[in-house]
Design an enzyme around this catalytic site. Structure first.
Site, PDB file in Angstrom:
ATOM      1  N   GLY A  14       0.905  -1.154  -0.074  1.00  0.00           N
ATOM      2  CA  GLY A  14       0.153   0.060   0.107  1.00  0.00           C
ATOM      3  C   GLY A  14       0.771   1.652  -0.038  1.00  0.00           C
ATOM      4  O   GLY A  14       0.096   1.811   0.518  1.00  0.00           O
ATOM      5  N   ASN A  16       1.378   3.270  -2.651  1.00  0.00           N
ATOM      6  CA  ASN A  16       0.533   4.340  -3.623  1.00  0.00           C
ATOM      7  C   ASN A  16      -0.586   4.329  -2.348  1.00  0.00           C
ATOM      8  O   ASN A  16      -0.786   5.911  -2.523  1.00  0.00           O
ATOM      9  CB  ASN A  16       0.113   3.722  -4.922  1.00  0.00           C
ATOM     10  CG  ASN A  16       1.708   4.314  -5.407  1.00  0.00           C
ATOM     11  OD1 ASN A  16       1.374   5.298  -5.396  1.00  0.00           O
ATOM     12  ND2 ASN A  16       1.995   2.687  -6.247  1.00  0.00           N
ATOM     13  N   MET A  96      -3.789  -6.792  -7.390  1.00  0.00           N
ATOM     14  CA  MET A  96      -2.973  -7.813  -7.969  1.00  0.00           C
ATOM     15  C   MET A  96      -3.975  -8.434  -8.283  1.00  0.00           C
ATOM     16  O   MET A  96      -4.068 -10.291  -8.734  1.00  0.00           O
ATOM     17  CB  MET A  96      -2.333  -8.106  -7.466  1.00  0.00           C
ATOM     18  CG  MET A  96      -0.875  -7.501  -6.746  1.00  0.00           C
ATOM     19  SD  MET A  96      -0.016  -6.757  -8.418  1.00  0.00           S
ATOM     20  CE  MET A  96       0.794  -7.595  -9.298  1.00  0.00           C
ATOM     21  N   ARG A  97      -5.548  -8.268  -9.163  1.00  0.00           N
ATOM     22  CA  ARG A  97      -6.195  -8.910  -9.549  1.00  0.00           C
ATOM     23  C   ARG A  97      -6.469  -8.287 -10.660  1.00  0.00           C
ATOM     24  O   ARG A  97      -7.148  -7.597 -11.219  1.00  0.00           O
ATOM     25  CB  ARG A  97      -7.485  -8.793  -8.726  1.00  0.00           C
ATOM     26  CG  ARG A  97      -7.654  -9.777  -7.866  1.00  0.00           C
ATOM     27  CD  ARG A  97      -7.232 -11.141  -7.388  1.00  0.00           C
ATOM     28  NE  ARG A  97      -8.144 -12.125  -7.743  1.00  0.00           N
ATOM     29  CZ  ARG A  97      -8.077 -13.480  -7.715  1.00  0.00           C
ATOM     30  NH1 ARG A  97      -7.192 -13.779  -7.863  1.00  0.00           N
ATOM     31  NH2 ARG A  97      -9.334 -13.996  -9.052  1.00  0.00           N
ATOM     32  N   LEU A  99      -9.518  -7.378 -13.177  1.00  0.00           N
ATOM     33  CA  LEU A  99     -11.143  -7.538 -12.850  1.00  0.00           C
ATOM     34  C   LEU A  99     -11.685  -7.485 -14.844  1.00  0.00           C
ATOM     35  O   LEU A  99     -11.112  -7.381 -15.769  1.00  0.00           O
ATOM     36  CB  LEU A  99     -11.183  -5.469 -13.266  1.00  0.00           C
ATOM     37  CG  LEU A  99     -10.802  -6.036 -11.322  1.00  0.00           C
ATOM     38  CD1 LEU A  99     -10.718  -4.251 -11.358  1.00  0.00           C
ATOM     39  CD2 LEU A  99     -11.693  -6.298 -10.628  1.00  0.00           C
ATOM     40  N   ASN A 113      -5.555   3.382 -12.778  1.00  0.00           N
ATOM     41  CA  ASN A 113      -4.621   2.568 -12.146  1.00  0.00           C
ATOM     42  C   ASN A 113      -3.071   3.026 -12.721  1.00  0.00           C
ATOM     43  O   ASN A 113      -3.083   3.731 -13.045  1.00  0.00           O
ATOM     44  CB  ASN A 113      -4.216   1.383 -13.039  1.00  0.00           C
ATOM     45  CG  ASN A 113      -3.609   0.317 -12.403  1.00  0.00           C
ATOM     46  OD1 ASN A 113      -3.691   0.309 -11.494  1.00  0.00           O
ATOM     47  ND2 ASN A 113      -2.924  -0.909 -13.680  1.00  0.00           N
ATOM     48  N   HIS A 115       0.653   2.734 -13.344  1.00  0.00           N
ATOM     49  CA  HIS A 115       1.292   1.187 -14.231  1.00  0.00           C
ATOM     50  C   HIS A 115       3.436   1.995 -14.450  1.00  0.00           C
ATOM     51  O   HIS A 115       3.174   2.501 -14.759  1.00  0.00           O
ATOM     52  CB  HIS A 115       1.062   1.104 -15.123  1.00  0.00           C
ATOM     53  CG  HIS A 115       2.053  -0.215 -16.051  1.00  0.00           C
ATOM     54  ND1 HIS A 115       0.958  -1.893 -15.786  1.00  0.00           N
ATOM     55  CD2 HIS A 115       2.375  -0.137 -16.935  1.00  0.00           C
ATOM     56  CE1 HIS A 115       2.663  -2.310 -16.346  1.00  0.00           C
ATOM     57  NE2 HIS A 115       2.978  -1.975 -17.130  1.00  0.00           N
ATOM     58  N   ASP A 149      -9.313  -4.041 -22.072  1.00  0.00           N
ATOM     59  CA  ASP A 149      -7.542  -4.044 -22.257  1.00  0.00           C
ATOM     60  C   ASP A 149      -6.614  -3.513 -21.690  1.00  0.00           C
ATOM     61  O   ASP A 149      -6.335  -2.747 -21.247  1.00  0.00           O
ATOM     62  CB  ASP A 149      -7.707  -3.835 -23.798  1.00  0.00           C
ATOM     63  CG  ASP A 149      -8.643  -4.199 -25.027  1.00  0.00           C
ATOM     64  OD1 ASP A 149      -8.727  -5.411 -24.660  1.00  0.00           O
ATOM     65  OD2 ASP A 149      -8.696  -3.391 -25.780  1.00  0.00           O
ATOM     66  N   ASP A 151      -4.266  -2.383 -18.956  1.00  0.00           N
ATOM     67  CA  ASP A 151      -3.129  -1.329 -19.797  1.00  0.00           C
ATOM     68  C   ASP A 151      -2.861  -0.718 -20.674  1.00  0.00           C
ATOM     69  O   ASP A 151      -1.960  -0.332 -21.522  1.00  0.00           O
ATOM     70  CB  ASP A 151      -1.813  -2.184 -19.218  1.00  0.00           C
ATOM     71  CG  ASP A 151      -1.498  -2.163 -17.539  1.00  0.00           C
ATOM     72  OD1 ASP A 151      -1.971  -2.461 -17.120  1.00  0.00           O
ATOM     73  OD2 ASP A 151      -0.652  -3.110 -17.618  1.00  0.00           O
TER      74      ASP A 151
END
Length: 217
Positions: A14, A16, A96-97, A99, A113, A115, A149, A151
């Site tokens: 955590g 971020n 880390m799932r 969706l 998100n 990246h 899609d 990222d």
């Protein structure tokens, strides 16, 4: 102006999330974190939220079983929990799932998100190793809207860092992470203040209020 509400999804340490918590402590920050959800019991990031007085929920994906049916049940529980806090934006912060397209569509234009690469380059996992192996000279991080899609969603903003000749994946990751901690809160600010808007599949940045479209689609 009322502060926008954020829900933050995490799976691990955590860091971020902590950067968003720190930013939200400022009285002029346009967002507050209403809820933190982890899919892993005992994720260290949950303690960051608790220390800040933020409500936390754990939804352990493993309890729903494997396969499409388990994923669907997990996401239904996740969606129901999110709905209770009525967030303006849902921020993935080391969640880390993967969706499903249905879940992503439910939060279209509200799901963010961060990246650790300069998208569209180096999508997916193991980005730091891939960048070292490719010999790139410039790396960085990207805040983007989440789409079906991986990222590939509209980019809000990016930050670049140099890649040094003696970098390892670990040293590069640390340098990028330091930029992530600045970029994510900054992008959330832009969106919550209306200085960045998602219009026709692109994020438009506005230098001042006069440049904003009067009737965005």
């Amino acid at each position: 102006m009322a502060r926008k509400k954020l829900a933050v999804l995490i799976s691990g340490r955590g860091s971020n999330l902590q950067s968003l918590i720190d930013a939200a402590r400022s009285p002029d920050y346009p967002a507050q974190i209403a809820l933190v959800i982890s899919n892993r019991p005992g994720a260290p990031g949950l303690e960051h939220a608790r220390r800040a007085g933020i409500s936390t929920v754990t939804i352990d994906h493993e309890t729903f079983g494997k396969g499409a049916a388990g994923k669907s049940k997990f996401e239904a529980e996740l969606s129901d929990t999110l709905a209770q806090s009525e967030p303006d934006f849902v921020c993935l912060a080391g969640f880390m799932r993967m969706l499903s397209p249905d879940f992503v569509a439910r939060y279209d234009g509200r799901l963010l998100n961060i990246h650790p690469s300069l998208l569209p380059a180096f999508k997916g996992l193991n980005t730091h190793e891939a960048m070292i192996a490719a010999g790139v000279r410039i790396a960085g991080c990207t805040v983007h809207f989440v789409t079906a899609d991986t990222d590939a969603g509209p980019i809000v903003d990016q930050a670049a860092v140099p890649v040094h000749s003696d970098d390892t994946a670990q040293s590069l990751a640390a340098r990028i992470l330091a930029e992530e901690h600045k970029l994510y809160p900054a992008c959330v600010r832009l969106l919550c203040e209306g200085q960045a808007q998602l219009i026709d599949g692109r994020v438009l940045l506005h230098k001042n209020a006069e440049e904003k479209p009067s009737n965005p689609a």
